[in-house]
Design a protein around this motif. Sequence first.
Motif, PDB file in Angstrom:
ATOM      1  N   LYS A   1       5.869  15.121  -0.475  1.00  0.00           N
ATOM      2  CA  LYS A   1       4.717  15.811  -1.037  1.00  0.00           C
ATOM      3  C   LYS A   1       5.133  17.250  -1.313  1.00  0.00           C
ATOM      4  CE  LYS A   1       0.264  17.752   0.181  1.00  0.00           C
ATOM      5  NZ  LYS A   1      -0.943  17.691   0.984  1.00  0.00           N
TER       6      LYS A   1
ATOM      7  N   ASP B   1      -6.920   0.524   3.353  1.00  0.00           N
ATOM      8  CA  ASP B   1      -5.721   0.262   2.550  1.00  0.00           C
ATOM      9  C   ASP B   1      -6.065   0.054   1.077  1.00  0.00           C
ATOM     10  OD1 ASP B   1      -4.211   0.551   4.751  1.00  0.00           O
ATOM     11  OD2 ASP B   1      -3.578  -1.556   4.911  1.00  0.00           O
TER      12      ASP B   1
ATOM     13  N   ALA C   1      -4.706   6.112  -5.175  1.00  0.00           N
ATOM     14  CA  ALA C   1      -3.351   6.430  -5.633  1.00  0.00           C
ATOM     15  C   ALA C   1      -3.194   6.236  -7.137  1.00  0.00           C
ATOM     16  CB  ALA C   1      -2.329   5.582  -4.872  1.00  0.00           C
TER      17      ALA C   1
ATOM     18  N   ALA D   1      -5.951   6.365  -9.229  1.00  0.00           N
ATOM     19  CA  ALA D   1      -7.130   6.902  -9.917  1.00  0.00           C
ATOM     20  C   ALA D   1      -6.708   7.903 -10.977  1.00  0.00           C
ATOM     21  CB  ALA D   1      -8.064   7.565  -8.911  1.00  0.00           C
ATOM     22  N   ARG D   2      -7.384   7.898 -12.095  1.00  0.00           N
ATOM     23  CA  ARG D   2      -7.029   8.811 -13.180  1.00  0.00           C
ATOM     24  C   ARG D   2      -8.049   9.918 -13.367  1.00  0.00           C
ATOM     25  NH1 ARG D   2      -3.184   9.687 -12.734  1.00  0.00           N
ATOM     26  NH2 ARG D   2      -2.957  10.748 -14.699  1.00  0.00           N
TER      27      ARG D   2
ATOM     28  N   ILE E   1      -1.944  14.967 -12.747  1.00  0.00           N
ATOM     29  CA  ILE E   1      -3.049  15.539 -13.524  1.00  0.00           C
ATOM     30  C   ILE E   1      -3.992  14.403 -13.859  1.00  0.00           C
ATOM     31  CG2 ILE E   1      -3.702  16.600 -15.710  1.00  0.00           C
ATOM     32  CD1 ILE E   1      -1.200  18.190 -15.631  1.00  0.00           C
ATOM     33  N   PHE E   2      -5.243  14.637 -13.617  1.00  0.00           N
ATOM     34  CA  PHE E   2      -6.217  13.603 -13.875  1.00  0.00           C
ATOM     35  C   PHE E   2      -6.783  13.741 -15.287  1.00  0.00           C
ATOM     36  CE2 PHE E   2      -6.042  14.092  -9.312  1.00  0.00           C
ATOM     37  CZ  PHE E   2      -5.940  12.775  -8.893  1.00  0.00           C
ATOM     38  N   GLU E   3      -7.305  12.645 -15.767  1.00  0.00           N
ATOM     39  CA  GLU E   3      -7.797  12.633 -17.146  1.00  0.00           C
ATOM     40  C   GLU E   3      -8.882  13.673 -17.374  1.00  0.00           C
ATOM     41  OE1 GLU E   3      -8.902   8.622 -17.907  1.00  0.00           O
ATOM     42  OE2 GLU E   3      -6.809   7.953 -17.991  1.00  0.00           O
ATOM     43  N   ASP E   4      -9.795  13.809 -16.413  1.00  0.00           N
ATOM     44  CA  ASP E   4     -10.879  14.765 -16.633  1.00  0.00           C
ATOM     45  C   ASP E   4     -10.370  16.196 -16.658  1.00  0.00           C
ATOM     46  OD1 ASP E   4     -10.416  14.199 -13.908  1.00  0.00           O
ATOM     47  OD2 ASP E   4     -12.305  15.072 -13.296  1.00  0.00           O
TER      48      ASP E   4
ATOM     49  N   LEU F   1      -5.694  11.914  -1.143  1.00  0.00           N
ATOM     50  CA  LEU F   1      -4.879  10.826  -0.597  1.00  0.00           C
ATOM     51  C   LEU F   1      -4.492  11.088   0.866  1.00  0.00           C
ATOM     52  CD1 LEU F   1      -3.823   8.164  -1.642  1.00  0.00           C
ATOM     53  CD2 LEU F   1      -1.776   9.338  -2.493  1.00  0.00           C
ATOM     54  N   ASP F   2      -4.192  12.354   1.183  1.00  0.00           N
ATOM     55  CA  ASP F   2      -3.871  12.705   2.574  1.00  0.00           C
ATOM     56  C   ASP F   2      -5.046  12.365   3.498  1.00  0.00           C
ATOM     57  OD1 ASP F   2      -1.431  13.829   1.778  1.00  0.00           O
ATOM     58  OD2 ASP F   2      -2.313  15.822   1.529  1.00  0.00           O
TER      59      ASP F   2
ATOM     60  N   ASP G   1      -5.147   8.651   3.998  1.00  0.00           N
ATOM     61  CA  ASP G   1      -4.043   8.219   4.854  1.00  0.00           C
ATOM     62  C   ASP G   1      -4.326   8.545   6.314  1.00  0.00           C
ATOM     63  OD1 ASP G   1      -2.010   6.853   3.529  1.00  0.00           O
ATOM     64  OD2 ASP G   1      -1.348   8.667   2.519  1.00  0.00           O
TER      65      ASP G   1
ATOM     66  N   MET H   1       0.835  -1.211   0.000  1.00  0.00           N
ATOM     67  CA  MET H   1       0.000   0.000   0.000  1.00  0.00           C
ATOM     68  C   MET H   1       0.861   1.249   0.000  1.00  0.00           C
ATOM     69  SD  MET H   1      -1.549   0.677   3.819  1.00  0.00           S
ATOM     70  CE  MET H   1      -1.364   2.364   4.314  1.00  0.00           C
ATOM     71  N   THR H   2       0.293   2.336  -0.468  1.00  0.00           N
ATOM     72  CA  THR H   2       1.004   3.599  -0.464  1.00  0.00           C
ATOM     73  C   THR H   2       0.796   4.253   0.882  1.00  0.00           C
ATOM     74  OG1 THR H   2       0.187   3.782  -2.690  1.00  0.00           O
ATOM     75  CG2 THR H   2       1.345   5.689  -1.820  1.00  0.00           C
ATOM     76  N   THR H   3       1.839   4.404   1.628  1.00  0.00           N
ATOM     77  CA  THR H   3       1.651   5.109   2.884  1.00  0.00           C
ATOM     78  C   THR H   3       2.496   6.363   2.886  1.00  0.00           C
ATOM     79  OG1 THR H   3       1.959   5.051   5.257  1.00  0.00           O
ATOM     80  CG2 THR H   3       3.325   3.559   3.974  1.00  0.00           C
ATOM     81  N   GLN H   4       1.911   7.421   3.432  1.00  0.00           N
ATOM     82  CA  GLN H   4       2.615   8.689   3.404  1.00  0.00           C
ATOM     83  C   GLN H   4       3.250   9.000   4.744  1.00  0.00           C
ATOM     84  OE1 GLN H   4      -0.704  11.220   2.111  1.00  0.00           O
ATOM     85  NE2 GLN H   4       0.318  11.295   0.168  1.00  0.00           N
TER      86      GLN H   4
ATOM     87  N   ILE I   1      -6.979   3.401  -0.429  1.00  0.00           N
ATOM     88  CA  ILE I   1      -5.776   4.202  -0.678  1.00  0.00           C
ATOM     89  C   ILE I   1      -5.101   3.723  -1.956  1.00  0.00           C
ATOM     90  CG2 ILE I   1      -3.435   4.688   0.163  1.00  0.00           C
ATOM     91  CD1 ILE I   1      -4.651   4.753   3.002  1.00  0.00           C
ATOM     92  N   GLU I   2      -5.020   2.428  -2.107  1.00  0.00           N
ATOM     93  CA  GLU I   2      -4.411   1.866  -3.305  1.00  0.00           C
ATOM     94  C   GLU I   2      -5.172   2.315  -4.556  1.00  0.00           C
ATOM     95  OE1 GLU I   2      -3.423  -2.636  -4.164  1.00  0.00           O
ATOM     96  OE2 GLU I   2      -2.980  -2.022  -2.100  1.00  0.00           O
TER      97      GLU I   2
END
Lengths: 420, 304
Positions: free
Chosen positions: A88, B267, B274, B276-277, A36-39, B194-195, B198, A1-4, B270-271
Amino acid sequence: MTTQTGMDLLRFATAGSVDDGKSTLIGRLLMDSKSIFEDQLEAVEATSQSKGYDYTDLALLTDGLRSEREQGITIDVAYRYFATPNRKFIIADTPGHVQYTRNMVTGASTADLGLVLVDARQGLTEQSRRHAVILSLLRVPHLVLAVNKMDLVDFSEEVFERIYAEFTQFATKLNVPDLQVIPISALQGDNVVNRSEKMPWYSGPTLMYHLEHVHVASDRDMVDVRFPVQYVIRPKSDDFHDYRGYGGQVAGGILKPGDEVVVLPSGMTTRISGIDLFDREIPEAFPPMSVTVHLEDDVDVSRGDMIARVKNAPTPSQDIDAMVCWMTNQPLRPRQKLAIKHTTRTGRALVKDIQYRLDVNTLHRDQESQELNLNEIGRVQLRTTVPLLCDPYSKNRTTGSFILIDEATGITVGAGMING
Amino acid sequence: MSQTYADYRLSQLDQLEAESIHIFREVASEFEKPVLMFSGGKDSIVMLRLAEKAFYPAKIPFPVLQVDTGYDFPEVLSCRDSWVDRLGVRLIVASVEQAIADGIVVDDGKTSRNRLQIGTLLHAIEENGFTAAFGGGRRDEEKARAKERVYSHRDEFGQWDPKMQRPELWSLYNGRLHEGEHMRIFPISNWTELDIWDYIGREGIEIPSIYFSHQRSVFERDGMLLSQSEYNPLREGETAAERTVRFRTVGDLTLTGCVESTASTIDEIIEEVAVARVTERGATRGDDRFSEAAMEDRKKEGYF
C-alpha cells in the motif's frame, strides 16, 4: 479474496510545480493502479471542460481546497492512497514553490522515499536541487530522481546521462543513502508502470517496480532500544487490581521480556516483565508497534519518561543543537521563548543562538543572518527547561525530532532535527 | 545485520493500527475532556475497536457521543447499544429533534437532517465542555479531507479554517487550545475503505446488519436507491420495489443510498469493494453531491 494481511506500506513524498508533470505522474500512478474512481474522474472531466481546457486536468484530483482550485496551484500537503497486490502506498503530495517549503518539510517528515521530478528539457533546476536538499535534511532514506518528459527529447540517452551525472555530482554533498534515477514520460506512460520500448538503453526498473520493491523495513533503528512512555494504564478494576502497564509506540530497537532496562531521566534500572499487544502477551516488540510494557519493579514511571537499555541510552540534555525549519511569518530570533514537544515530553525552549541560515538552493551557510524567516532553515542552539531524551536525527527520526509551538497562539511554528 | 532485521516488519494493517493507537493515547494524555463521535457506521466501529485496544485492560477513558437525527436505521442503533454494553462506556445521545424543540437549530422543512446535525453536534460539544472530539473521517474519502490534519483545530464557533491549518510533522501532534476552542481528531486518517473492511474481517467484530446483503423495499431518487420508510415518503412518479441490496455507508436514512449487492460476508464485501469503480460517498451519499466543495463547506461550519 483480496487480503492485505501480508502487505507492507511505503510512504513517499513528491514535490513539484505546475509544469514539471507531477500531477500527471500521480494521476497516472493512481489510474494505472485503478485507484481513481469513476465519479472522481467524471467530476474532474466536468470541471476541466467548464474551465475550457482541452485536456483533463488531473491536478484537479489532488487540489482539494476551493482556494487551490481557484488559483490553480497546490498549497497544502494532500495525502493520496493506492495499492498494488503487495504494497500500500501513501503519497504526501506537496507543492514545489519555495514559498511552500514548510509544506514540503511536513510531507517529507514521514516519508520513506522522496520523488524528485525534473523536466528532461531543462535538466536540474534550482527547484529540483532544493527538493533534493530538503529530502536529504529530513533524512528520507530513499530518493528517486524521475527524469520526466523524455518523449520531448526524443528519448535521448545522452540527455538522460547528462542529467544523471549532474545530479550524482550534486548528491555527493547530501545524505542520500539510496538513489535511483529513472527516465520516464508520465504523459505517455514510459517506464512508469510499463517498461518503455523507446528507451532500450535503460536497463533499470520502472518507477512502479521500484516503488513496489524498494526495501524499507530495515530503515528503522532496530538496535538502540527507545520506548517513550506515552500513557500509564491502570485499570483500577477488580479483575486487574494490580495491573500497571506503560503504553507507547516503540521508537527504536527490539524489546523483549527479561531485558534489563533503564528508565530515564530517573536512571532507575529494572527488567521488562512482559509486553502486551491488546489482550495478548507477545515475545518481542519493535518499531513502529504500539504496545504496553510491564516492568519487574514498581518504579516511578510516567508520561514523558523513556525506557532504554542500560548500556545504550540517550544522554538527557537541556542544550539542543538542531536544524530548524521555520514555519510562520514572525521571524525566529535569539532570546525568543517557545514551547517544545519532543517524543511524549513537553517543555519550554529558549533560543540561544542562530548559527547560520542554510540556503536550500546552494547549501551556502549564511552566518551573518541573525534570524530565520518563514520557510527558512537554519542551525539553532536551544536551551530547554526539561532535559530531552534525544538522539541525533540521523540515527533516529523519532527521538531526533521536535516541534516548536508559539505559546500565545498555540500554532506550530518550527520543526527541528537534532544534530549530533 | 540488515538481513536479520529485515524479518522485523509490520504488515500495513498493523502499522495503521499502531499509528491509530498512538493517536488515541496521545489525546487521552493531553486533552482534558475527549469524546468519541460515533455514527454507528463501520468507521466509527473501527475507532471504538482501536480505542478498546489502546487502553486495554482499562476501560476507554472517554464517553461516546452520537448525534441522533431521528432518521437513523434501527439496525445501526441496536449495534451501537451492543458495543456500548460490551465496552462499558458512557453513551451521550444528542438528538436533532430535541435540538429543534429547544430552538438550537431551525427546521425550515428544506434543510436536511444531515445539515441540522452540525448545530446539534456543536451544541453538545459546547454544553459538555469537550475539548477533543474523535471522528472517523478518512483522507481517501473526499478531497477536502485529503488535506485535513489528524489534529484538526476548531475555533470558538466550531469552524475549520483550511488556510490556517497547523503543520503536522512526524508523529508529533500539537494539541494547544484556547478557551472555547476544540480539536477534531481523526485517528483513522490514513485508512482506506478497503483497510477498514480488511480490519473488520481480521478482528471479527460486529457491524450493523445493513452492511450485508438483504431484501429491502427501495425506490430510486437522484440516481440513488433509497430505503422506503415513513420518513421518506414517495414523491410523484416514484415507485418502491423489493431488491437485494446492502449499504456502503450509514447515515441519515433519508439521504443514504444502498447498492444492489449479494455480498453477505465480509470476504464478499471486500471482493466487491476491491473492484468498485465509484467512491462510497459518490455512490451513496446525497449530502456530498450538491457541489464540488460540498464537504469542504460543511467542514468549515463544523461538520464531522
